[in-house]
Motif scaffolding. Structure first.
Motif, PDB file in Angstrom:
ATOM      1  N   LEU A  41      24.740 105.549 -45.162  1.00 32.35           N
ATOM      2  CA  LEU A  41      25.303 104.477 -45.979  1.00 32.35           C
ATOM      3  C   LEU A  41      25.045 103.121 -45.334  1.00 32.35           C
ATOM      4  O   LEU A  41      24.688 102.155 -46.012  1.00 32.35           O
ATOM      5  CB  LEU A  41      26.804 104.683 -46.175  1.00 32.35           C
ATOM      6  N   VAL A  42      25.190 103.039 -44.019  1.00 32.55           N
ATOM      7  CA  VAL A  42      24.952 101.791 -43.291  1.00 32.55           C
ATOM      8  C   VAL A  42      23.500 101.362 -43.460  1.00 32.55           C
ATOM      9  O   VAL A  42      23.205 100.195 -43.735  1.00 32.55           O
ATOM     10  CB  VAL A  42      25.322 101.955 -41.800  1.00 32.55           C
ATOM     11  N   THR A  65      26.562  92.320 -47.769  1.00 29.76           N
ATOM     12  CA  THR A  65      26.174  93.725 -47.664  1.00 29.76           C
ATOM     13  C   THR A  65      25.189  93.935 -46.519  1.00 29.76           C
ATOM     14  O   THR A  65      25.342  94.862 -45.710  1.00 29.76           O
ATOM     15  CB  THR A  65      25.559  94.201 -48.992  1.00 29.76           C
ATOM     16  N   THR A  66      24.191  93.076 -46.427  1.00 30.69           N
ATOM     17  CA  THR A  66      23.196  93.202 -45.360  1.00 30.69           C
ATOM     18  C   THR A  66      23.810  92.960 -43.990  1.00 30.69           C
ATOM     19  O   THR A  66      23.571  93.733 -43.053  1.00 30.69           O
ATOM     20  CB  THR A  66      22.037  92.215 -45.593  1.00 30.69           C
ATOM     21  N   GLY A 122      30.724  89.599 -44.282  1.00 34.11           N
ATOM     22  CA  GLY A 122      30.050  90.786 -43.763  1.00 34.11           C
ATOM     23  C   GLY A 122      30.460  91.102 -42.339  1.00 34.11           C
ATOM     24  O   GLY A 122      30.663  92.273 -41.978  1.00 34.11           O
ATOM     25  N   SER A 162      21.499 102.210 -45.866  1.00 33.75           N
ATOM     26  CA  SER A 162      21.294 101.836 -47.268  1.00 33.75           C
ATOM     27  C   SER A 162      21.846 100.443 -47.544  1.00 33.75           C
ATOM     28  O   SER A 162      21.260  99.684 -48.328  1.00 33.75           O
ATOM     29  CB  SER A 162      21.982 102.838 -48.195  1.00 33.75           C
ATOM     30  N   MET A 163      22.964 100.100 -46.911  1.00 30.56           N
ATOM     31  CA  MET A 163      23.557  98.775 -47.117  1.00 30.56           C
ATOM     32  C   MET A 163      22.592  97.674 -46.696  1.00 30.56           C
ATOM     33  O   MET A 163      22.506  96.636 -47.363  1.00 30.56           O
ATOM     34  CB  MET A 163      24.858  98.648 -46.317  1.00 30.56           C
ATOM     35  N   ILE A 183      19.949  97.526 -49.529  1.00 32.37           N
ATOM     36  CA  ILE A 183      20.511  97.129 -50.822  1.00 32.37           C
ATOM     37  C   ILE A 183      20.878  95.651 -50.824  1.00 32.37           C
ATOM     38  O   ILE A 183      20.665  94.945 -51.817  1.00 32.37           O
ATOM     39  CB  ILE A 183      21.728  98.015 -51.171  1.00 32.37           C
ATOM     40  N   GLY A 184      21.412  95.153 -49.715  1.00 32.10           N
ATOM     41  CA  GLY A 184      21.758  93.743 -49.635  1.00 32.10           C
ATOM     42  C   GLY A 184      20.555  92.842 -49.795  1.00 32.10           C
ATOM     43  O   GLY A 184      20.601  91.830 -50.503  1.00 32.10           O
ATOM     44  N   VAL A 203      32.371 105.709 -42.702  1.00 31.38           N
ATOM     45  CA  VAL A 203      31.170 104.943 -43.061  1.00 31.38           C
ATOM     46  C   VAL A 203      29.981 105.629 -42.379  1.00 31.38           C
ATOM     47  O   VAL A 203      29.620 105.301 -41.255  1.00 31.38           O
ATOM     48  CB  VAL A 203      31.285 103.465 -42.609  1.00 31.38           C
ATOM     49  N   SER A 238      26.963  93.202 -42.938  1.00 34.55           N
ATOM     50  CA  SER A 238      27.862  94.265 -42.500  1.00 34.55           C
ATOM     51  C   SER A 238      27.087  95.524 -42.139  1.00 34.55           C
ATOM     52  O   SER A 238      27.419  96.202 -41.157  1.00 34.55           O
ATOM     53  CB  SER A 238      28.929  94.554 -43.555  1.00 34.55           C
ATOM     54  N   GLY A 239      26.037  95.832 -42.889  1.00 32.35           N
ATOM     55  CA  GLY A 239      25.210  96.986 -42.547  1.00 32.35           C
ATOM     56  C   GLY A 239      24.510  96.825 -41.209  1.00 32.35           C
ATOM     57  O   GLY A 239      24.480  97.750 -40.388  1.00 32.35           O
TER      58      GLY A 239
END
Length: 142
Positions: free
Chosen positions: A67-68, A120-121, A40, A70-71, A74-75, A63, A123-124
Motif C-alpha cells: 500500500l505504501v 499521498t506521495t 502527508g 502504491s501510495m 498514485i500520488g 499500513v 506520506s508514502g
C-alpha cells in the motif's frame, strides 16, 4: 514498549487527533499555511508513532508495504493527471482555470487535487523510508 499500558492508551487517544489534524492541514491549505506536503508528513508521523508504540509488525498490518509503494505512485499520477486534464480541456499543463466553467471553482478544484496527490506521495515516501530504516535493525539481529 509493547507492554507499556500507559503509552498504548495514550497512543490510542492521540492517533485519531493526529489524523484529524492532518486532514485539517490538508483542507485548510488553500486558505492559509499548510497543504499537501505538511499533511502527508503528519499522516506518516501518525503511522510511525503507532509503529513505535505497538511495534513494526503491527504497523505493517495497518499500513502494509505494498500500500505504501502504491501510495507513492498514485500520488504522482493524481498530480500529473490534473495537469493532463488541463491539457485535454484546452489549457496549459496544470492550468486550473479550464477545469470548471467558473474559473475560480476550477482553480480551487485543481489546487485541491494537486494537494491530494502531494499528500499521498509524501506520506508514502516517508513511510517507505521509515520501513526501510526500521528493517535495517531487524536484519542485524538475524
Amino acid at each position: 514498549m509493547r507492554h507499556d499500558l500507559i503509552l498504548r492508551v495514550i497512543a490510542k487517544l492521540l492517533i485519531p487527533f493526529i489524523l484529524l489534524f492532518a486532514l485539517y492541514v490538508q483542507f485548510h491549505g488553500d486558505f492559509g499555511p499548510g497543504g499537501g506536503f505538511q499533511a502527508g508528513v503528519i499522516l506518516a508521523a501518525a503511522v510511525i508513532f503507532y509503529a513505535l508504540i505497538y511495534g513494526l509488525a503491527d504497523a505493517r498490518k495497518v499500513v502494509p508495504e505494498p500500500l505504501v509503494e502504491s501510495m507513492m505512485a498514485i500520488g504522482v499520477l493524481i498530480y500529473g493527471g490534473v495537469g493532463v486534464a488541463g491539457l485535454l480541456l484546452g489549457g496549459n499543463y496544470l492550468d486550473y482555470f479550464v477545469l470548471d466553467h467558473h474559473s475560480v471553482h476550477g482553480q480551487h478544484r485543481g489546487i485541491f487535487w494537486v494537494e491530494v496527490g502531494v499528500a499521498t506521495t509524501v506520506s508514502g515516501v516517508m513511510l517507505k523510508i521509515f520501513y526501510m530504516f526500521a528493517d535495517r535493525g531487524n536484519a542485524d539481529d538475524e
